[in-house]
Design a protein around this motif. Sequence first.
Motif, PDB file in Angstrom:
ATOM      1  N   MET A  84     -11.963  11.282  31.092  1.00 53.68           N
ATOM      2  CA  MET A  84     -10.765  11.015  31.872  1.00 53.68           C
ATOM      3  C   MET A  84     -11.012   9.793  32.745  1.00 53.68           C
ATOM      4  SD  MET A  84      -8.701  13.271  34.734  1.00 53.68           S
ATOM      5  CE  MET A  84      -8.661  14.667  33.677  1.00 53.68           C
ATOM      6  N   LYS A  85     -10.012   8.910  32.772  1.00 51.93           N
ATOM      7  CA  LYS A  85     -10.090   7.736  33.643  1.00 51.93           C
ATOM      8  C   LYS A  85      -9.154   7.942  34.828  1.00 51.93           C
ATOM      9  CE  LYS A  85     -11.482   4.354  30.277  1.00 51.93           C
ATOM     10  NZ  LYS A  85     -11.397   2.961  29.891  1.00 51.93           N
ATOM     11  N   THR A  86      -9.598   7.474  35.989  1.00 46.74           N
ATOM     12  CA  THR A  86      -8.818   7.607  37.218  1.00 46.74           C
ATOM     13  C   THR A  86      -8.312   6.237  37.649  1.00 46.74           C
ATOM     14  OG1 THR A  86     -10.133   9.501  37.912  1.00 46.74           O
ATOM     15  CG2 THR A  86      -8.895   8.359  39.631  1.00 46.74           C
ATOM     16  N   PHE A  87      -7.049   6.184  38.010  1.00 48.17           N
ATOM     17  CA  PHE A  87      -6.434   4.957  38.502  1.00 48.17           C
ATOM     18  C   PHE A  87      -5.777   5.250  39.842  1.00 48.17           C
ATOM     19  CE2 PHE A  87      -6.498   4.642  33.930  1.00 48.17           C
ATOM     20  CZ  PHE A  87      -6.953   3.353  33.712  1.00 48.17           C
ATOM     21  N   THR A  88      -6.001   4.367  40.800  1.00 48.95           N
ATOM     22  CA  THR A  88      -5.373   4.494  42.113  1.00 48.95           C
ATOM     23  C   THR A  88      -4.149   3.598  42.146  1.00 48.95           C
ATOM     24  OG1 THR A  88      -7.470   4.982  43.170  1.00 48.95           O
ATOM     25  CG2 THR A  88      -5.695   4.211  44.600  1.00 48.95           C
ATOM     26  N   ARG A 146       4.414   7.657  36.714  1.00 49.25           N
ATOM     27  CA  ARG A 146       3.892   8.682  35.801  1.00 49.25           C
ATOM     28  C   ARG A 146       4.347   8.428  34.360  1.00 49.25           C
ATOM     29  NH1 ARG A 146       5.500  14.108  36.821  1.00 49.25           N
ATOM     30  NH2 ARG A 146       3.653  14.720  35.674  1.00 49.25           N
ATOM     31  N   ILE A 165      -5.545  10.560  31.757  1.00 50.61           N
ATOM     32  CA  ILE A 165      -5.710   9.738  32.957  1.00 50.61           C
ATOM     33  C   ILE A 165      -5.373  10.575  34.186  1.00 50.61           C
ATOM     34  CG2 ILE A 165      -5.225   7.548  31.809  1.00 50.61           C
ATOM     35  CD1 ILE A 165      -2.431   7.629  33.064  1.00 50.61           C
ATOM     36  N   GLU A 166      -5.969  10.200  35.295  1.00 54.07           N
ATOM     37  CA  GLU A 166      -5.666  10.811  36.590  1.00 54.07           C
ATOM     38  C   GLU A 166      -5.104   9.701  37.470  1.00 54.07           C
ATOM     39  OE1 GLU A 166      -8.072  13.780  39.311  1.00 54.07           O
ATOM     40  OE2 GLU A 166      -8.952  11.781  39.383  1.00 54.07           O
ATOM     41  N   LEU A 167      -3.951   9.957  38.074  1.00 57.71           N
ATOM     42  CA  LEU A 167      -3.331   8.989  38.970  1.00 57.71           C
ATOM     43  C   LEU A 167      -3.492   9.465  40.403  1.00 57.71           C
ATOM     44  CD1 LEU A 167      -0.010   8.305  37.033  1.00 57.71           C
ATOM     45  CD2 LEU A 167      -2.121   6.963  36.975  1.00 57.71           C
ATOM     46  N   VAL A 168      -4.034   8.604  41.255  1.00 55.83           N
ATOM     47  CA  VAL A 168      -4.179   8.895  42.674  1.00 55.83           C
ATOM     48  C   VAL A 168      -3.198   7.981  43.398  1.00 55.83           C
ATOM     49  CG1 VAL A 168      -5.734   8.846  44.654  1.00 55.83           C
ATOM     50  CG2 VAL A 168      -6.612   9.476  42.379  1.00 55.83           C
TER      51      VAL A 168
END
Length: 73
Positions: free
Chosen positions: A1-5, A40, A57-60
């Motif tokens: 999983m990739k995280t994006f701020t 989103r 993906i994870e959105l912060v």
Amino acid sequence: MKTFTIKMMWDDGYWHTGTESPLNMTLESKSYDKLVERVRIAAPEIIELNTGYTGPIELVFVSERVETLAEAV
């Protein structure tokens, strides 16, 4: 999983994503919640198109609202 701020800023009556957002994604809305929904929907497609990544993906979401108030009388 990739995280994006995702940095979301309030300016002149609109919430918008800054150029610091993933892959220079620039979106705007008068409503914070509607902007979150737009991000989103758009983020996975933009990430896939620009990087080829199709995994989860994870959105912060980070928000910033600056207001200038008139001086007290």
